[in-house]
Design a protein around this motif. Structure first.
Motif, PDB file in Angstrom:
ATOM      1  N   LEU A  21       0.832  -1.202   0.000  1.00 14.87           N
ATOM      2  CA  LEU A  21       0.000   0.000   0.000  1.00 14.87           C
ATOM      3  C   LEU A  21       0.869   1.254   0.000  1.00 14.87           C
ATOM      4  O   LEU A  21       0.562   2.236  -0.688  1.00 14.87           O
ATOM      5  CB  LEU A  21      -0.924  -0.006   1.224  1.00 14.87           C
ATOM      6  CG  LEU A  21      -1.824   1.225   1.395  1.00 14.87           C
ATOM      7  CD1 LEU A  21      -2.752   1.379   0.198  1.00 14.87           C
ATOM      8  CD2 LEU A  21      -2.621   1.131   2.699  1.00 14.87           C
ATOM      9  N   GLY A  22       1.956   1.217   0.772  1.00 20.26           N
ATOM     10  CA  GLY A  22       2.861   2.354   0.798  1.00 20.26           C
ATOM     11  C   GLY A  22       3.461   2.640  -0.567  1.00 20.26           C
ATOM     12  O   GLY A  22       3.661   3.807  -0.946  1.00 20.26           O
ATOM     13  N   ILE A  28       1.363   7.369  -6.496  1.00 19.93           N
ATOM     14  CA  ILE A  28       0.360   8.365  -6.880  1.00 19.93           C
ATOM     15  C   ILE A  28       0.903   9.778  -6.649  1.00 19.93           C
ATOM     16  O   ILE A  28       0.721  10.676  -7.477  1.00 19.93           O
ATOM     17  CB  ILE A  28      -0.959   8.145  -6.118  1.00 19.93           C
ATOM     18  CG1 ILE A  28      -1.606   6.827  -6.558  1.00 19.93           C
ATOM     19  CG2 ILE A  28      -1.923   9.306  -6.347  1.00 19.93           C
ATOM     20  CD1 ILE A  28      -2.821   6.425  -5.745  1.00 19.93           C
ATOM     21  N   ALA A  29       1.588   9.984  -5.519  1.00 22.78           N
ATOM     22  CA  ALA A  29       2.191  11.299  -5.253  1.00 22.78           C
ATOM     23  C   ALA A  29       3.252  11.628  -6.300  1.00 22.78           C
ATOM     24  O   ALA A  29       3.348  12.778  -6.761  1.00 22.78           O
ATOM     25  CB  ALA A  29       2.807  11.322  -3.854  1.00 22.78           C
ATOM     26  N   ALA A  30       4.029  10.617  -6.701  1.00 24.06           N
ATOM     27  CA  ALA A  30       5.066  10.836  -7.712  1.00 24.06           C
ATOM     28  C   ALA A  30       4.457  11.183  -9.069  1.00 24.06           C
ATOM     29  O   ALA A  30       4.984  12.046  -9.792  1.00 24.06           O
ATOM     30  CB  ALA A  30       5.947   9.587  -7.839  1.00 24.06           C
ATOM     31  N   THR A  31       3.351  10.530  -9.415  1.00 21.04           N
ATOM     32  CA  THR A  31       2.712  10.838 -10.691  1.00 21.04           C
ATOM     33  C   THR A  31       2.087  12.230 -10.676  1.00 21.04           C
ATOM     34  O   THR A  31       2.079  12.932 -11.697  1.00 21.04           O
ATOM     35  CB  THR A  31       1.623   9.805 -11.030  1.00 21.04           C
ATOM     36  OG1 THR A  31       0.623   9.810 -10.007  1.00 21.04           O
ATOM     37  CG2 THR A  31       2.196   8.409 -11.151  1.00 21.04           C
ATOM     38  N   THR A  32       1.578  12.646  -9.524  1.00 21.27           N
ATOM     39  CA  THR A  32       1.034  13.999  -9.407  1.00 21.27           C
ATOM     40  C   THR A  32       2.153  15.026  -9.538  1.00 21.27           C
ATOM     41  O   THR A  32       1.997  16.057 -10.203  1.00 21.27           O
ATOM     42  CB  THR A  32       0.307  14.182  -8.066  1.00 21.27           C
ATOM     43  OG1 THR A  32      -0.633  13.122  -7.885  1.00 21.27           O
ATOM     44  CG2 THR A  32      -0.449  15.494  -8.032  1.00 21.27           C
ATOM     45  N   LEU A  33       3.296  14.740  -8.910  1.00 19.68           N
ATOM     46  CA  LEU A  33       4.461  15.615  -9.041  1.00 19.68           C
ATOM     47  C   LEU A  33       4.924  15.667 -10.498  1.00 19.68           C
ATOM     48  O   LEU A  33       5.339  16.730 -10.989  1.00 19.68           O
ATOM     49  CB  LEU A  33       5.598  15.124  -8.150  1.00 19.68           C
ATOM     50  CG  LEU A  33       6.941  15.850  -8.288  1.00 19.68           C
ATOM     51  CD1 LEU A  33       6.778  17.340  -8.007  1.00 19.68           C
ATOM     52  CD2 LEU A  33       7.983  15.229  -7.355  1.00 19.68           C
ATOM     53  N   GLY A  34       4.848  14.544 -11.188  1.00 19.06           N
ATOM     54  CA  GLY A  34       5.229  14.526 -12.595  1.00 19.06           C
ATOM     55  C   GLY A  34       4.386  15.482 -13.422  1.00 19.06           C
ATOM     56  O   GLY A  34       4.886  16.145 -14.346  1.00 19.06           O
ATOM     57  N   SER A 247       7.495  10.417   2.869  1.00 16.76           N
ATOM     58  CA  SER A 247       6.910   9.078   2.741  1.00 16.76           C
ATOM     59  C   SER A 247       7.983   8.018   2.537  1.00 16.76           C
ATOM     60  O   SER A 247       7.938   6.946   3.156  1.00 16.76           O
ATOM     61  CB  SER A 247       5.920   9.052   1.571  1.00 16.76           C
ATOM     62  OG  SER A 247       4.839   9.929   1.799  1.00 16.76           O
ATOM     63  N   VAL A 248       8.965   8.304   1.686  1.00 14.34           N
ATOM     64  CA  VAL A 248      10.050   7.345   1.453  1.00 14.34           C
ATOM     65  C   VAL A 248      10.849   7.133   2.732  1.00 14.34           C
ATOM     66  O   VAL A 248      11.314   6.025   3.016  1.00 14.34           O
ATOM     67  CB  VAL A 248      10.961   7.833   0.307  1.00 14.34           C
ATOM     68  CG1 VAL A 248      12.179   6.928   0.160  1.00 14.34           C
ATOM     69  CG2 VAL A 248      10.190   7.883  -1.009  1.00 14.34           C
ATOM     70  N   THR A 249      10.977   8.192   3.529  1.00 20.02           N
ATOM     71  CA  THR A 249      11.725   8.103   4.780  1.00 20.02           C
ATOM     72  C   THR A 249      10.964   7.323   5.849  1.00 20.02           C
ATOM     73  O   THR A 249      11.549   6.493   6.558  1.00 20.02           O
ATOM     74  CB  THR A 249      12.043   9.508   5.317  1.00 20.02           C
ATOM     75  OG1 THR A 249      12.791  10.235   4.340  1.00 20.02           O
ATOM     76  CG2 THR A 249      12.841   9.419   6.612  1.00 20.02           C
ATOM     77  N   ARG A 254      11.297  -1.937   1.637  1.00 23.23           N
ATOM     78  CA  ARG A 254      12.047  -3.192   1.595  1.00 23.23           C
ATOM     79  C   ARG A 254      12.133  -3.685   0.155  1.00 23.23           C
ATOM     80  O   ARG A 254      11.198  -3.526  -0.623  1.00 23.23           O
ATOM     81  CB  ARG A 254      11.366  -4.251   2.458  1.00 23.23           C
ATOM     82  CG  ARG A 254      11.321  -3.904   3.947  1.00 23.23           C
ATOM     83  CD  ARG A 254      10.729  -5.042   4.752  1.00 23.23           C
ATOM     84  NE  ARG A 254      10.736  -4.747   6.184  1.00 23.23           N
ATOM     85  CZ  ARG A 254       9.765  -4.090   6.821  1.00 23.23           C
ATOM     86  NH1 ARG A 254       8.707  -3.682   6.135  1.00 23.23           N
ATOM     87  NH2 ARG A 254       9.857  -3.855   8.101  1.00 23.23           N
ATOM     88  N   PRO A 255      13.263  -4.281  -0.191  1.00 24.80           N
ATOM     89  CA  PRO A 255      13.398  -4.819  -1.549  1.00 24.80           C
ATOM     90  C   PRO A 255      12.469  -6.008  -1.771  1.00 24.80           C
ATOM     91  O   PRO A 255      12.175  -6.761  -0.844  1.00 24.80           O
ATOM     92  CB  PRO A 255      14.858  -5.251  -1.613  1.00 24.80           C
ATOM     93  CG  PRO A 255      15.251  -5.475  -0.196  1.00 24.80           C
ATOM     94  CD  PRO A 255      14.478  -4.477   0.605  1.00 24.80           C
ATOM     95  N   ALA A 256      11.983  -6.137  -2.977  1.00 24.97           N
ATOM     96  CA  ALA A 256      11.102  -7.259  -3.322  1.00 24.97           C
ATOM     97  C   ALA A 256      11.889  -8.557  -3.324  1.00 24.97           C
ATOM     98  O   ALA A 256      13.122  -8.569  -3.438  1.00 24.97           O
ATOM     99  CB  ALA A 256      10.469  -7.026  -4.690  1.00 24.97           C
ATOM    100  N   ARG A 257      11.156  -9.645  -3.203  1.00 29.69           N
ATOM    101  CA  ARG A 257      11.780 -10.976  -3.237  1.00 29.69           C
ATOM    102  C   ARG A 257      11.183 -11.794  -4.342  1.00 29.69           C
ATOM    103  O   ARG A 257      10.065 -11.542  -4.816  1.00 29.69           O
ATOM    104  CB  ARG A 257      11.567 -11.693  -1.893  1.00 29.69           C
ATOM    105  CG  ARG A 257      12.170 -10.945  -0.707  1.00 29.69           C
ATOM    106  CD  ARG A 257      13.668 -10.756  -0.863  1.00 29.69           C
ATOM    107  NE  ARG A 257      14.237 -10.018   0.258  1.00 29.69           N
ATOM    108  CZ  ARG A 257      15.470  -9.533   0.276  1.00 29.69           C
ATOM    109  NH1 ARG A 257      16.245  -9.684  -0.777  1.00 29.69           N
ATOM    110  NH2 ARG A 257      15.921  -8.880   1.337  1.00 29.69           N
ATOM    111  N   ARG A 258      11.884 -12.827  -4.703  1.00 24.23           N
ATOM    112  CA  ARG A 258      11.466 -13.677  -5.807  1.00 24.23           C
ATOM    113  C   ARG A 258      10.104 -14.322  -5.547  1.00 24.23           C
ATOM    114  O   ARG A 258       9.305 -14.510  -6.472  1.00 24.23           O
ATOM    115  CB  ARG A 258      12.513 -14.776  -6.058  1.00 24.23           C
ATOM    116  CG  ARG A 258      12.113 -15.744  -7.169  1.00 24.23           C
ATOM    117  CD  ARG A 258      13.209 -16.757  -7.417  1.00 24.23           C
ATOM    118  NE  ARG A 258      12.767 -17.774  -8.354  1.00 24.23           N
ATOM    119  CZ  ARG A 258      12.742 -17.638  -9.653  1.00 24.23           C
ATOM    120  NH1 ARG A 258      13.091 -16.492 -10.202  1.00 24.23           N
ATOM    121  NH2 ARG A 258      12.342 -18.613 -10.447  1.00 24.23           N
TER     122      ARG A 258
END
Length: 262
Positions: A21-22, A28-34, A247-249, A254-258
């Motif tokens: 969810l995060g 969405i915030a990044a796309t709005t900033l874009g 938000s990133v802070t 966490r990195p994704a896993r296989r």
């Protein structure tokens, strides 16, 4: 040999964040900033769509190169690259449907064709378009190129639904955001309750969050007479940038896993 392959896979996938969810909140915030940032450069600074696209293309290539060379998942680098795709996507979509004079339907058609071509070439080269398939620098470039075209398509779709000129539906920014929000809710429901490819749903959600961000961005900076809040594009961009950094802070990255399925 098998052990080496597993290490390579874990190394590559670890540079992509878990889809939580995060993740979608920041996306969405990044796309709005874009949207606000791209419009600030091309419209407020009056540089035009072609020059703006060239500037953001250089930034995009530089950040993707850094992402590919990174030895592990670096949250701020990853999200900076996402923002680069959203700003470049905004200026590219505007260039297609405005500077080329093909209107919103024509811009959507061009970008949709580019997205399909990117997915088809990626699939032919790698045998999959899953986020889990990012095991080589080549696959990472496919990933980021596809993200770029998905962001551009989202911008074109958002403008086509909200705008009343250039062949748009003219539904306005509020209804546009509502429509794409409902679309995202449907995708989320399918993810939870339906047995549909998570890869397909991931890319559908990725595309739909872009027009949602585009309509929200337009809602922030367009004049009140046109249904917006008339916030300065620069101020709106700075507010969104602060929100993304916070938000990133604060949100676990966490990195994704296989074993995960996007």
């Amino acid at each position: 040999m098998q052990s080496d392959t597993r290490k390579i896979l874990e190394y590559a996938v670890s540079k992509v964040p878990q889809v939580t969810l995060g993740f979608w909140i920041i996306k969405i915030a990044a796309t709005t900033l874009g949207e606000t940032g791209g419009d600030w450069v091309t419209m407020s600074l009056n540089l035009g769509y072609l020059i703006g696209s060239a500037i953001f293309a250089l930034i995009f290539v530089g950040l993707v190169s850094g992402q590919v060379k990174a030895d592990r998942f670096r949250p701020f680098l990853y999200w900076a690259t996402i923002v680069a795709t959203t700003t470049l996507g905004t200026t590219m979509a505007d260039f297609f449907d405005r500077s080329l004079g093909v209107g919103y339907p024509g811009g959507v058609a061009i970008v949709f064709a580019l997205l399909l071509a990117s997915l088809a070439i990626w699939y032919k080269a790698e045998g999959t378009v899953s986020v889990q398939s990012i095991t080589t620098p080549k696959a990472e470039w496919f990933y980021w190129t596809t993200i770029l075209f998905s962001q551009t398509l989202g911008t074109a779709l958002g403008d086509s639904v909200a705008g009343a000129d250039r062949g748009g539906l003219g539904l306005g920014y509020e209804y546009g955001a509502l429509i794409f929000g409902v679309g995202l809710a449907i995708v989320a429901g399918l993810y939870i309750w339906a047995r549909i490819s998570h890869t397909l749903l991931f890319w559908a959600a990725f595309i739909l969050t872009r027009p949602l961000g585009a309509t929200l961005g337009d809602f922030l900076d367009k004049p009140i007479a046109e249904g917006g809040l008339h916030v300065s594009r620069l101020y709106a961009s700075l507010i969104l940038l602060v929100f993304i950094v916070a938000s990133v802070t604060l949100i676990p990255q966490r990195p994704a896993r296989r074993v995960e399925q996007a």
